[in-house]
Design an enzyme around this catalytic site. Structure first.
Site, PDB file in Angstrom:
ATOM      1  N   SER A   1      14.577 -20.048 -22.111  1.00 41.47           N
ATOM      2  CA  SER A   1      15.694 -20.627 -20.908  1.00 41.47           C
ATOM      3  C   SER A   1      16.286 -21.990 -21.169  1.00 41.47           C
ATOM      4  CB  SER A   1      15.020 -19.643 -20.073  1.00 41.47           C
ATOM      5  OG  SER A   1      15.075 -18.467 -19.481  1.00 41.47           O
TER       6      SER A   1
ATOM      7  N   THR B   1      11.130  -7.558 -22.829  1.00 38.36           N
ATOM      8  CA  THR B   1      10.000  -7.983 -22.732  1.00 38.36           C
ATOM      9  C   THR B   1       8.673  -7.690 -21.895  1.00 38.36           C
ATOM     10  OG1 THR B   1       9.736 -10.758 -22.084  1.00 38.36           O
ATOM     11  CG2 THR B   1       9.761  -9.824 -24.638  1.00 38.36           C
TER      12      THR B   1
END
Length: 376
Positions: free
Chosen positions: A64, A134
């Site tokens: 991120s 994930t």
């Protein structure tokens, strides 16, 4: 020119990263630039079963932290007059039928309320799933080379209920940054990778940084990323260094190095990428968690002052990026680890950031600093 010091010159920093590896990470590299010059060190291993440390100049999927690059690019286009920060995003992307109350600013600040395409996690513990990210275990492993089109991710998100009315709350949503990517491409007529090269990577000489969009390779040197999941009742660990990052398009897909992250964040905070008024807008935090436009604005604790930060984890790779508001002191780091569906290293990731910020930026408790948002 910074002088690179050895771990003998800053034993407290080397000790800090060795202790952090002991939290359960496979390996870690950290770089600090401050009034004493530059320091870089590594600990742990680059690859399971081998003894070599992670390369200090290695490439890593930065998760991120990508959002800070994307937000900077949008603000640079604001400076060029191509985008208006408080215009409805629908003005630029009418094909999606976005709520007209959602502005470009709200996308960058996560105040739009749009559903997070990697799944929404509500305060009461319920989860509304999105694509197999994930947190999906074997399903993510089996799909890790799939190409997702940005429009596909947006349409999935918009098919779900909004989390709140635009501008009334804050919630981290990767969808905001896919919309930002599409907005960049719409107003420029060029790919996000071309615009990133034109306005950020080229001018700063960030040769170790790429916005891969769909490419699965990561250039050497690099440490390896791993993912653990259950298959037919048995635990399996696989090397996921190679993967198609389009599942986290423009909110977590970039690759960089600790040196390039230092160069980027110090240049950004030093006023080399944005005009002063737009940099001030970027670093003005909303009230709930202290998120500006693509950055967290946080207190580093007693005597530590303010830090500007974004962190990220991305399927066994992770990165930290911290700076003082003037860019004069920075901490950048790269992790490699074994990820899993439970995100079981999340707490260790938080503790690691707190430990490092306290060590580098000053005393006091750093518990609130830099939410280590995973790309998930």
């Amino acid at each position: 020119m910074s002088i690179t010091l050895t771990d003998q010159d800053r034993p407290e920093l080397q000790k800090a990263i060795e202790e952090i590896v002991d939290f359960g990470f496979t390996g870690m590299t950290m770089r600090v630039h401050d009034e004493r010059g530059g320091w870089v060190g590594s600990a742990g291993v680059a690859k399971l079963g081998e003894s070599a440390k992670p390369p200090t100049d290695g490439r890593v999927r930065i998760g991120s932290n990508t959002k800070t690059f994307t937000a900077t690019l949008v603000l640079q286009l604001v400076a060029e007059g191509k985008i208006r920060l408080d215009a409805p995003a629908d003005d630029y992307l009418p094909e999606f039928g976005l709520d007209r109350r959602i502005t470009v600013r709200m996308l960058l600040q996560h105040t739009s309320g749009v559903f997070n395409f990697t799944g929404e996690y509500y305060d009461d513990g319920t989860v509304a799933p999105g694509i197999p990210a994930t947190t999906a275990g074997q399903e993510w492993v089996d799909n890790r080379f799939k190409t997702y089109r940005p429009e596909e991710l947006v349409r999935l998100a918009l098919s779900k209920p909004s989390r709140f009315a635009p501008g009334t709350d804050w919630s981290y949503s990767n969808t905001n940054y896919v919309l930002a990517r599409l907005l960049i491409e719409k107003v420029t007529g060029r790919s996000v990778t071309d615009e990133m090269q034109r306005l950020i990577l080229g001018p700063l000489g960030l040769t170790g940084t790429v916005a891969p969009t769909t490419q699965s390779e990561i250039s050497e040197p690099h440490a390896h990323a791993y993912y653990r999941y259950e298959e037919a009742g048995r635990q399996k660990t696989v090397d996921v260094t190679r993967q198609n990052p389009s599942w986290i398009s423009s909110g977590g897909d970039m690759i960089s190095t600790t040196q390039d992250l230092h160069t980027f964040i110090s240049a950004l905070m030093g006023g080399k990428l944005l005009p002063a008024p737009l940099l001030a807008e970027m670093c003005t935090p909303e009230l709930k968690v202290g998120y500006g436009l693509g950055v967290f604005v946080q207190d580093a604790g007693e005597n530590g002052g303010t830090v500007i930060t974004h962190n990220g984890g991305m399927a066994g790779h992770g990165a930290l990026m911290y700076s003082t508001p003037d860019g004069s002191k920075t901490l950048t780091a790269a992790f490699n680890y074994v990820d899993d569906a439970a995100l079981s290293l999340g707490e260790a990731f938080q503790k690691a950031t707190q430990r490092l910020v306290k060590e580098v930026f000053g005393g006091g408790q750093a518990g609130s600093v830099g939410a280590a948002e995973p790309a998930q």
